[in-house]
Design a protein around this motif. Structure first.
Motif, PDB file in Angstrom:
ATOM      1  N   GLY A  22     -26.863  64.681  41.349  1.00 17.43           N
ATOM      2  CA  GLY A  22     -25.476  64.764  40.927  1.00 17.43           C
ATOM      3  C   GLY A  22     -25.375  65.983  39.862  1.00 17.43           C
ATOM      4  O   GLY A  22     -24.163  66.205  39.530  1.00 17.43           O
ATOM      5  N   GLY A  23     -26.464  66.271  39.229  1.00 18.79           N
ATOM      6  CA  GLY A  23     -26.133  67.245  38.195  1.00 18.79           C
ATOM      7  C   GLY A  23     -26.455  68.588  38.729  1.00 18.79           C
ATOM      8  O   GLY A  23     -26.987  68.924  40.013  1.00 18.79           O
ATOM      9  N   HIS A  24     -25.756  69.549  38.036  1.00 18.72           N
ATOM     10  CA  HIS A  24     -26.035  70.917  38.278  1.00 18.72           C
ATOM     11  C   HIS A  24     -25.836  71.811  36.869  1.00 18.72           C
ATOM     12  O   HIS A  24     -25.241  71.398  36.101  1.00 18.72           O
ATOM     13  N   GLY A  25     -26.416  72.943  36.976  1.00 19.32           N
ATOM     14  CA  GLY A  25     -26.171  73.846  35.932  1.00 19.32           C
ATOM     15  C   GLY A  25     -27.330  73.946  35.221  1.00 19.32           C
ATOM     16  O   GLY A  25     -28.605  73.475  35.492  1.00 19.32           O
ATOM     17  N   SER A  26     -27.341  74.688  34.013  1.00 20.83           N
ATOM     18  CA  SER A  26     -28.643  75.225  33.104  1.00 20.83           C
ATOM     19  C   SER A  26     -28.418  74.892  31.649  1.00 20.83           C
ATOM     20  O   SER A  26     -27.273  74.673  31.268  1.00 20.83           O
ATOM     21  N   GLU A  27     -29.523  74.389  31.077  1.00 20.58           N
ATOM     22  CA  GLU A  27     -29.405  74.208  29.834  1.00 20.58           C
ATOM     23  C   GLU A  27     -30.517  74.641  29.037  1.00 20.58           C
ATOM     24  O   GLU A  27     -31.793  74.633  29.778  1.00 20.58           O
ATOM     25  N   ILE A  28     -30.484  74.374  27.662  1.00 26.41           N
ATOM     26  CA  ILE A  28     -32.067  74.874  27.004  1.00 26.41           C
ATOM     27  C   ILE A  28     -32.314  73.996  25.882  1.00 26.41           C
ATOM     28  O   ILE A  28     -31.368  73.324  25.329  1.00 26.41           O
ATOM     29  N   LEU A  29     -33.478  73.384  26.033  1.00 24.67           N
ATOM     30  CA  LEU A  29     -34.028  72.302  25.184  1.00 24.67           C
ATOM     31  C   LEU A  29     -34.594  72.730  23.751  1.00 24.67           C
ATOM     32  O   LEU A  29     -35.370  73.808  23.984  1.00 24.67           O
ATOM     33  N   CYS A  30     -34.339  72.264  22.678  1.00 24.81           N
ATOM     34  CA  CYS A  30     -35.034  72.634  21.437  1.00 24.81           C
ATOM     35  C   CYS A  30     -34.992  71.691  20.161  1.00 24.81           C
ATOM     36  O   CYS A  30     -34.145  70.843  20.307  1.00 24.81           O
ATOM     37  N   ILE A  31     -35.803  71.952  19.233  1.00 26.54           N
ATOM     38  CA  ILE A  31     -35.554  71.384  17.743  1.00 26.54           C
ATOM     39  C   ILE A  31     -34.389  72.000  17.369  1.00 26.54           C
ATOM     40  O   ILE A  31     -34.539  73.231  17.056  1.00 26.54           O
ATOM     41  N   PRO A  32     -33.224  71.378  16.881  1.00 24.74           N
ATOM     42  CA  PRO A  32     -32.324  72.051  16.236  1.00 24.74           C
ATOM     43  C   PRO A  32     -32.348  72.695  14.878  1.00 24.74           C
ATOM     44  O   PRO A  32     -33.050  71.869  14.435  1.00 24.74           O
ATOM     45  N   GLY A  33     -31.442  73.513  14.545  1.00 25.56           N
ATOM     46  CA  GLY A  33     -31.402  74.015  13.274  1.00 25.56           C
ATOM     47  C   GLY A  33     -32.134  75.071  12.701  1.00 25.56           C
ATOM     48  O   GLY A  33     -32.222  75.267  11.658  1.00 25.56           O
ATOM     49  N   GLY A  34     -32.729  75.836  13.634  1.00 29.39           N
ATOM     50  CA  GLY A  34     -33.811  76.861  13.310  1.00 29.39           C
ATOM     51  C   GLY A  34     -33.361  78.302  14.265  1.00 29.39           C
ATOM     52  O   GLY A  34     -32.537  78.081  14.874  1.00 29.39           O
ATOM     53  N   LYS A  60     -42.507  70.126  19.713  1.00 26.17           N
ATOM     54  CA  LYS A  60     -42.820  69.526  18.341  1.00 26.17           C
ATOM     55  C   LYS A  60     -44.291  69.997  18.170  1.00 26.17           C
ATOM     56  O   LYS A  60     -44.484  69.615  16.756  1.00 26.17           O
ATOM     57  N   ASN A  61     -45.113  70.220  18.793  1.00 20.20           N
ATOM     58  CA  ASN A  61     -46.510  70.596  18.539  1.00 20.20           C
ATOM     59  C   ASN A  61     -46.562  72.120  18.339  1.00 20.20           C
ATOM     60  O   ASN A  61     -47.982  72.516  17.985  1.00 20.20           O
ATOM     61  N   THR A  62     -45.981  72.868  18.766  1.00 24.67           N
ATOM     62  CA  THR A  62     -46.376  74.485  18.769  1.00 24.67           C
ATOM     63  C   THR A  62     -45.899  74.623  16.999  1.00 24.67           C
ATOM     64  O   THR A  62     -45.033  74.327  16.448  1.00 24.67           O
ATOM     65  N   ASN A  63     -46.845  75.766  16.782  1.00 24.37           N
ATOM     66  CA  ASN A  63     -46.652  76.187  15.262  1.00 24.37           C
ATOM     67  C   ASN A  63     -45.519  76.974  15.137  1.00 24.37           C
ATOM     68  O   ASN A  63     -44.896  77.323  14.138  1.00 24.37           O
ATOM     69  N   MET A  64     -45.108  77.861  16.296  1.00 22.36           N
ATOM     70  CA  MET A  64     -44.121  78.621  16.217  1.00 22.36           C
ATOM     71  C   MET A  64     -42.714  78.177  16.956  1.00 22.36           C
ATOM     72  O   MET A  64     -42.957  76.884  17.370  1.00 22.36           O
ATOM     73  N   SER A  65     -41.534  78.472  16.458  1.00 23.62           N
ATOM     74  CA  SER A  65     -40.373  78.191  17.407  1.00 23.62           C
ATOM     75  C   SER A  65     -40.401  78.111  18.788  1.00 23.62           C
ATOM     76  O   SER A  65     -41.090  78.960  19.286  1.00 23.62           O
ATOM     77  N   ALA A  66     -39.855  76.925  19.349  1.00 25.13           N
ATOM     78  CA  ALA A  66     -40.127  76.806  20.778  1.00 25.13           C
ATOM     79  C   ALA A  66     -38.967  76.478  21.470  1.00 25.13           C
ATOM     80  O   ALA A  66     -38.010  75.671  20.910  1.00 25.13           O
ATOM     81  N   ILE A  67     -38.515  76.930  22.818  1.00 27.61           N
ATOM     82  CA  ILE A  67     -37.529  76.407  23.520  1.00 27.61           C
ATOM     83  C   ILE A  67     -38.177  76.031  24.897  1.00 27.61           C
ATOM     84  O   ILE A  67     -39.054  76.568  25.409  1.00 27.61           O
ATOM     85  N   LEU A  68     -37.446  75.279  25.502  1.00 28.55           N
ATOM     86  CA  LEU A  68     -37.474  74.669  26.888  1.00 28.55           C
ATOM     87  C   LEU A  68     -36.508  75.060  27.804  1.00 28.55           C
ATOM     88  O   LEU A  68     -35.107  74.511  27.811  1.00 28.55           O
TER      89      LEU A  68
END
Length: 233
Positions: free
Chosen positions: A88-100, A133-141
């Motif tokens: 039932g879901g559709h569309g795009s999203e990006i996951l990240c640790i917020p605030g940076g 949470k384990n990469t040394n650099m900023s990361a997105i999925l």
């Protein structure tokens, strides 16, 4: 915020770490989009670290190898390519640790994907995901689309998706048109580890066994050794 070295992870695509299966296979979609995105970024002059492991002995091993590839190569930013699954879901999203920085980049890339006609589901906070949470650099999925959604999969085009993400990367990291039109050739070497074959290496980098053997003057494609440095273009 300019960068010179980008880590790109093609989600799943390895033993013990299978993707979702819907109308299309997530593994297949991740690979198609990921390899095209890597090609575009390298053509724009970025050094790209392909963090997708060639083999894994467990889910933890698969995730850890992706993180280690980015960390050990001192990447400036990490992007993981995925496709969602939810009836039932559709569309795009990006996951990240917020605030940076990760959230800033996500908010630049996601609208480019939405321009393709996908519902913008927003940038979402995920502090629990291993690769974030384990990469040394900023990361997105990036969850490009839902692989079980007829709305998303109807006329889905991996090339268009990769180009949209690439445009977002160019905007986020200030890659100008001259850099894109006059790409710098970046030699890319891979060091062979136990269990590798030229076929698995070629798949990982979106090339062919024939091209690898030609570039490296390898006479027998069945014979490579641990520690051997393989030139890939």
């Amino acid at each position: 915020m300019k960068i010179s070295k980008l880590a790109i992870d093609i989600g799943h695509n390895v033993q013990f770490d299978g993707g979702a299966v819907g109308i299309r296979s997530e593994n297949e979609l991740n690979y198609e989009v990921g390899t095209k995105l890597i090609e575009k970024c390298r053509a724009a002059g970025l050094t790209v670290i392909n963090c997708t492991p060639s083999r894994a002995i467990s889910l933890y091993d698969s995730l850890n190898k992706r993180v280690e590839a980015a960390n050990n190569n001192n990447a400036d930013f990490f992007i993981s390519i995925h496709h969602n699954l939810c009836t039932g879901g559709h569309g795009s999203e990006i996951l990240c640790i917020p605030g940076g920085r990760a959230e800033e980049v996500a908010k630049i890339i996601l609208p480019e994907i939405a321009k393709l006609g996908f519902t913008n589901r927003g940038v979402k906070s995920r502090n629990d995901l291993f690769v974030l949470k384990n990469t040394n650099m900023s990361a997105i999925l990036i969850e490009c689309a839902f692989c079980d959604s007829p709305i998303d999969m109807n006329n889905y085009n991996p090339e268009s998706m990769a180009e949209a993400i690439f445009k977002g990367i160019c905007n986020a990291f200030e890659l100008n048109s001259s850099e894109r039109n006059n790409p710098a050739e970046q030699p890319n070497y891979y060091t062979v580890v136990r269990g590798d074959t030229l076929c698995s290496i070629a798949k990982r980098y979106g090339t062919t066994v024939q091209k690898i053997t030609s570039l490296n003057n390898i006479s027998n494609a069945d014979i490579i050794y641990i520690g051997q440095k393989i030139l890939i273009k």
